[in-house]
Design an enzyme around this catalytic site. Sequence first.
Site: not given
Ligand code: UD2
Length: 324
Positions: A18, A157
């Site tokens: 990406f 990671y």
């Molecule tokens: C994780 C990783 C980051 C990167 C990212 C990919 C960690 C600390 N960080 O961050 O390095 O790889 O993923 O973008 O592990 N959510 C919903 N509904 C959905 C999907 C997600 O509510 O359908 C929430 C999820 O629970 C989280 C937030 O949205 O609280 C962001 O989720 P994410 O997967 O985009 O990113 P994040 O911050 O977990």
Amino acid sequence: MGSGTHRPACLVTGVAGFVGSHLAERLLALDYPVVGVDNFCSGFEKNIKHLKNHPGFCFHERSVTEKGLLEDLTRLQPGLRICFHLAAIVSVPYSVEHPEETMEVNYHATVRLLEEAGSNGLAAFVFAGSAAEYGDDPRLPLSEEFASHATHHLSPYGRAKFLASKAVAATPIGASLRCFNIFGPRQDPGSPYSGVISKFIDMALNGQPLTIFGDGLQTRDFIYVADIVEAYLLVAGLVPGKGRPPSGVYNVGTGRSISVLDLAEAVLEVTHRPKALNFLPERPGDIRHSVASIAALNHVGDWIPRVSLHEGLERTVKWMREDG
Ligand code: UD2
């Protein structure tokens, strides 16, 4: 650097990913020759299809775990002076299941490439770090010095990215960009662990309710991919009129956060869909809040993000409607 007819060539590992594909595209637009490497473990051929016929682009399907990779590539492309190292195991859950492989690819291979960069006279080595290097540190905004060996990393990671960032920043040519939640065109919504913005847009465009894990009040710092690319150019010393900033680790975010619920509203507004949310249990291991301090990169290079969340969402939706 960055002027005259003999522009330095740039290696981009993870070029079919990406961010890597956007970086390569921008470098080519600025007339820098690009040597791209990818083994398609998480990148896609379609991300670089439009670059393949560009005279400045040369692609090698190889793995960054191969010893002597950079040595080989400098022999093939003698003007190679800059390495952007983005290739990695990108899935956090995969890293939990495969800790040793993650350490090998995300840490040891980085150290080997870094050593080869030094011994082959490269001028800059820029590494893709991650906000995951902070673990679940509650001190906000997250400042670069908060991540340390004592940090409780939530996944192999996060640990491997932290160790690699440290190693990169300790060399005279190295800079690590600790990127927060990146979004934009070409982010793959296909896996259950994809970035939330690509998933939300995909669900909205398909008329499905947006899935909210937990109460939706958790917050994140979302940054548009083009702003990340400009930060890469800056720390490599490729922005005209600006020197290469000192070696180090630099956060790249917007310095602002938004809750997942507000993000869902924004996506529904941009896609013109009625409000439909599906609340699901909180995702295990999720951090509650995350926001970057961006003072360091601003201080060394006047860097600020230019694309607002709304504008970034508009561009991403347009892309997902047309090409995604
Ligand atoms: C994780 C990783 C980051 C990167 C990212 C990919 C960690 C600390 N960080 O961050 O390095 O790889 O993923 O973008 O592990 N959510 C919903 N509904 C959905 C999907 C997600 O509510 O359908 C929430 C999820 O629970 C989280 C937030 O949205 O609280 C962001 O989720 P994410 O997967 O985009 O990113 P994040 O911050 O977990």
